[in-house]
Design a protein around this motif. Structure first.
Motif, PDB file in Angstrom:
ATOM      1  N   THR A   1       0.366   4.543  -8.415  1.00 16.19           N
ATOM      2  CA  THR A   1       1.279   4.200  -7.315  1.00 16.19           C
ATOM      3  C   THR A   1       2.763   4.319  -7.615  1.00 16.19           C
ATOM      4  N   ILE A   2       3.193   4.158  -8.860  1.00 12.28           N
ATOM      5  CA  ILE A   2       4.634   4.115  -9.161  1.00 12.28           C
ATOM      6  C   ILE A   2       4.978   5.134 -10.248  1.00 12.28           C
ATOM      7  N   PHE A   3       5.983   5.969  -9.966  1.00  8.54           N
ATOM      8  CA  PHE A   3       6.433   6.938 -10.970  1.00  8.54           C
ATOM      9  C   PHE A   3       7.949   7.125 -10.838  1.00  8.54           C
ATOM     10  N   LEU A   4       8.554   7.693 -11.887  1.00 11.80           N
ATOM     11  CA  LEU A   4       9.988   7.968 -11.891  1.00 11.80           C
ATOM     12  C   LEU A   4      10.225   9.436 -11.549  1.00 11.80           C
ATOM     13  N   PHE A   5      11.397   9.705 -10.963  1.00  8.25           N
ATOM     14  CA  PHE A   5      11.775  11.085 -10.647  1.00  8.25           C
ATOM     15  C   PHE A   5      13.188  11.320 -11.154  1.00  8.25           C
TER      16      PHE A   5
ATOM     17  N   GLY B   1       0.800  -1.236   0.000  1.00 10.10           N
ATOM     18  CA  GLY B   1       0.000   0.000   0.000  1.00 10.10           C
ATOM     19  C   GLY B   1       0.822   1.270   0.000  1.00 10.10           C
ATOM     20  N   LEU B   2       2.091   1.184  -0.407  1.00 12.09           N
ATOM     21  CA  LEU B   2       2.945   2.374  -0.435  1.00 12.09           C
ATOM     22  C   LEU B   2       2.938   3.023  -1.808  1.00 12.09           C
ATOM     23  N   MET B   3       3.184   4.324  -1.839  1.00 13.68           N
ATOM     24  CA  MET B   3       3.483   5.042  -3.072  1.00 13.68           C
ATOM     25  C   MET B   3       4.971   4.828  -3.353  1.00 13.68           C
ATOM     26  N   VAL B   4       5.334   4.656  -4.635  1.00  6.76           N
ATOM     27  CA  VAL B   4       6.743   4.360  -4.971  1.00  6.76           C
ATOM     28  C   VAL B   4       7.305   5.421  -5.907  1.00  6.76           C
TER      29      VAL B   4
END
Length: 896
Positions: A148-152, A128-131
């Motif tokens: 939920t998942i993205f690049l930075f 249940g975490l944001m990544v």
């Protein structure tokens, strides 16, 4: 974004650091050390909380060695560009800072960092975490999931989500592996579909959505060229998809607290280190403004103070050494002018007998203004007193030879910390710097910081020399006591007995062999050199004829152009660095063109010339007696076998005629002969001993030809004679974990047929399979395997990928036999050394795996050969007899 949802930030560490290196100018410290990458890294750390908020953070790392992808496709990442030296220099430093600052890393053998990132992202989403993935690497686009998942991108401070992916590539993240499967990747040497580019792949996926759907609708594709390319490239497309698809099961984050941001200020934890690299601005900024998330200031660790004493007067030296209590442990070390003990002169020595103080005795420092030193006679008097105590040294063999050559004193060893560390873990480093860091987190003074380039230790100022040398002695003392604790903690105190009864004794044997050296016939080497030179010239002419042009044969770049552009031989994709022309590539092309066999022959002749013939001739000519002195490495292998260097005399090839000729150049001196004694089928005899297999034991006890017996058992009486060599390959192959595929390749037969042979073998020798399995099971259960003398080889099965685990199991079986054979050779050498140490008629010269070579007085050669044989066959009582083959000749090449 849901405010209540917690976030984990996963760093694609190598990708980020590479980008940092190229993003910043080539910064350097005052000493000239490159710091651009390190500065970029620390800027990133200082901006956590400003550039992004996070609850948890983890740095994903690559592991050394190959991955499962190399097994799928040998050429994977085969043509990567060379990395700039400045980047390579900074990379391990940045990695070491991560954990020193209190951050968590994640890695697993057999997987790349991208797999670790994918696995943590997968696991975090399940929890249940944001990544947030800190990377701009397109290989990670497949993980993007806007919910939920993205690049930075930390350089541009830019979030890369699904929209950014679609805008840039025209496809969605979930299509990215299919996209890469079609276009390939030249950076990683992923083939893709030949002729399909980005625009074609984008159009295909926009129409058909998936790779499977493209191939399911191949008949509907209107453009004939696209259809043809896809048909021809189907296999490569699906292989490429396997290569680019990231694993999601290689890492988990079960204890989330471990991944919380460090509570203490991470930058101030390494303040001293950052100052060494002149990275003052980052420290000043942190002191002024703190960090962008709340931390406490770390407690300053007080550096332990040691007392390093320079001794320049005789009375002070003798007072100290005479004051050492009887039966004390004394750590000892020498400083010299050269690493080669044959050339080195002593400059000084150091010693320590407690954990706080150490002493340096200067003898032969030589620079303008040098103050008082101890004379050789005074030093000798002190050394004789020190030699009555329990001397502990790091790499005793070196110091033993130095003291013997300079003072004619034979040091008596109590313990060698290098050997002890190796016995604890034969696959870990055993140098003093490594051990000091491992046990005490202490960074030793570097030799390169002490001795100027082009000079030796005699030019070092006394105070500086004292700090360097005394530290060596003190930490040898401290490490010795730490090693004793570890033997106890790991319940392997029996290895201390192995050290005392075998390994320490063996150091004297190796020292004697190194001192003896072996004579070479310089005239014959000169002749071989000229003949090989003519051979190289003839091959060069033939190669030019086949290429129809002249070029630099030793240039892989030029050779690649000749083979794959001029001659149009089949190859993989060309990369920025050119084509691969390694041996594996050339061997695959052997029948494609007449130039290939010539190139392979040329390379072998060139290697012989440059690696063996010319260096051996040069060394032989430098020595008045034309004797070559190699250096034997007792801790050079994980199995316990010896290796040698400067020069390496264990790998002189015997397959080529020129290679065999080189061995003929190693000769006995006038009035002497060489004796070669070789343990016969030692590893198979050990198999019989350990497995207790009735058929094997009976064959050896009756003195039968074991390969013939194996052939009879597998193929029957009629075919046995002609198939003896196949039986031999099976006998030895099983000891090295050879499966049916490898055996098939060795024998040039299908794997199915090879499997039938192996099954027949195990049926005939029924206990062997069970025993080999038991070795693997023991290794898996205990994490190590033991040799005949209970030396251990440790395996890290816990973090091993399936491919790595299979390799470990093969190595476990191999170590059982190869390591036990090494034990027997050592026992024999120790016994022979003690019997003949004061006998000028016998000199032990070389150990080449299972063979020993001696130089003996000609008139006594036969008698001594019998004596040596007697020692070797009775050195250890197995339940089957040991046997040796003995030969006497003038040269090594003539020994049978």
């Amino acid at each position: 974004m849901n405010d209540k949802q917690k976030t984990i930030t996963v760093i694609d560490t190598f990708g980020f650091l590479f980008r940092s290196f190229y993003a910043l100018p080539p910064l350097k410290s005052k000493t000239g050390f490159p710091t651009g990458l390190l500065t970029g890294f620390m800027n990133f750390i200082s901006n956590i909380g400003k550039d992004f908020q996070t609850d948890y953070i983890v740095f994903a790392l690559d592991s050394p060695g190959e991955t499962f992808r190399n097994e799928l496709y040998e050429e994977y990442k085969a043509h990567r560009q060379e990395v700039p030296q400045d980047l390579l220099t900074q990379l391990p430093i940045a990695i070491s800072w991560i954990e020193k600052m209190g951050f968590k890393t994640a890695a697993k053998v057999g997987f790349e960092a991208d797999d670790i990132v994918a696995s943590i992202a997968h696991d975090a989403r399940e929890k249940g975490l944001m990544v947030r993935i800190v990377s701009h690497d397109k290989d990670l686009y497949q993980l993007i999931d806007d919910d939920t998942i993205f690049l930075f991108d930390p350089i541009k401070k830019d979030v890369i989500n699904e929209d950014k992916c679609v805008n840039k590539y025209g496809i969605k993240p979930k299509q990215f592996t299919d996209y890469q499967a079609l276009i390939g990747d030249s950076a990683d040497n992923i083939p893709g579909v030949r002729g399909v580019g980005a625009k074609t792949a984008e159009a295909l996926l926009q129409t058909y959505e998936t790779l499977d759907n493209i191939y399911a609708n191949l008949e509907d594709i209107e453009k004939p060229r696209w259809k043809k390319l896809l048909e021809e490239g189907k296999e490569m497309a699906y292989l490429s998809k396997q290569l680019v698809t990231l694993k999601t099961d290689s890492h988990s984050i079960d204890i989330l607290q471990e991944f919380e941001l460090p509570k203490e200020n991470p930058i101030l934890k390494i303040e001293d280190i950052l100052l060494e690299y002149d990275m003052n601005r980052i420290i000043d900024r942190v002191h002024q403004n703190g960090l962008n998330y709340k931390t406490t200031v770390p407690k300053q660790q007080s550096k332990e103070q040691y007392n390093y004493v320079l001794i320049q007067e005789k009375h002070k030296l003798l007072d100290i050494v005479r004051g050492i209590e009887d039966d004390s442990i004394v750590a000892f070390d020498t400083e010299t002018t050269d690493l080669d003990t044959q050339k080195a002169s002593i400059v000084g020595f150091s010693f320590a007998f407690d954990e706080k103080s150490a002493y340096y005795v200067p003898i032969a420092h030589n620079y303008l203004g040098v103050t008082d030193q101890i004379t050789l006679e005074e030093a000798k008097e002190a050394l004789e007193i020190l030699n009555t105590h329990k001397l502990v040294l790091q790499n005793f063999k070196y110091d033993y030879q130095i003291i013997k050559n300079n003072f004619n004193i034979e040091l008596k060893l109590y313990a060698d910390t290098m050997i002890l560390a190796w016995l604890l873990n034969t696959q870990e480093k055993v140098g003093l710097d490594f051990l000091a860091d491992k046990y005490f987190h202490h960074k030793m003074v570097a030799f390169t910081d002490t001795v100027k380039k082009g000079e030796n230790f005699s030019s070092v100022e006394l105070e500086k020399a004292c700090e360097y040398a005394a530290e060596d002695a003190l930490f040898t003392f401290k490490i010795y006591h730490e090693l004793l604790k570890e033997f106890k903690n790991k319940s392997c105190e029996h290895l201390l007995d192995v050290a005392q009864k075998v390994e320490f004794d063996f150091i004297y044997v190796l020292s004697e062999m190194e001192s003896n050296g072996i004579k070479v016939d310089v005239n014959l080497l000169e002749k071989i050199k000229e003949e090989n030179k003519l051979q190289l010239q003839a091959l060069t002419t033939k190669i030019y004829e086949q290429a129809e042009t002249e070029f630099n044969i030793n240039s892989t770049k030029q050779l690649g152009v000749i083979l794959f552009e001029n001659l149009n031989l089949p190859t993989g994709k060309k990369t920025k660095t050119g084509y691969s022309t390694n041996e594996a590539v050339l061997t695959k092309l052997y029948d494609e063109h007449a130039i290939i066999p010539l190139l392979l022959e040329y390379r072998e002749a060139y290697k012989l010339q440059s690696t063996y013939i010319e260096p051996l001739l040069e060394l032989g000519l430098k020595n008045e007696q034309h004797r070559i002195h190699t250096s034997f490495l007792q801790t050079g292998t994980a199995t316990g076998r010896l290796s040698s260097k400067n020069p390496n005399l264990q790998n002189i090839p015997v397959k080529s005629e020129a290679g065999r000729q080189i061995r003929h150049a190693f000769i006995a001196k006038e009035g002497n002969r060489l004796i070669g004694i070789d343990y016969s089928q030692i590893e198979l005899r050990l198999l019989a001993h350990f497995s207790q297999d009735e058929a094997l034991v009976e064959a050896f006890q009756k003195g039968l030809d074991i390969h013939m017996q194996t052939a009879i058992k597998i193929f029957g009486e009629e075919e046995a004679k002609e198939k003896r060599n196949i039986a031999k390959s099976i006998n030895f192959g099983l000891l090295y974990g050879m499966g049916s595929k490898k055996l098939g390749e060795t024998l040039g037969i299908p794997a199915k047929e090879a499997k039938v042979y192996i099954d027949s073998y195990f049926k005939a020798f029924s206990s062997v399979k069970e025993y080999l399995k038991s070795v693997e099971e023991y290794a898996l259960e205990h994490g190590f395997v033991e040799t005949l003398l209970e030396r251990r080889r440790i395996f890290d099965f816990g973090s091993a990928a399936p491919m790595q685990k299979a390799m470990y199991l093969r190595e476990a079986v191999n170590t059982k036999f190869q390591g036990s054979a090494a034990d027997l050779i050592k026992l024999s050498m120790n016994k022979i050394y003690h019997k003949y140490k004061n006998n000028s008629d016998v000199k032990m010269l070389l150990q080449i795996h299972d063979e020993l070579i001696f130089e003996v007085t000609s008139s006594k050669a036969q008698q001594i050969a019998e004596e040596l044989k007697e020692i070797m066959v009775h050195v250890y009582e197995l339940n089957i007899p040991l046997d040796v083959s003995v030969s006497i000749a003038k040269s090594w090449g003539e020994l049978k």
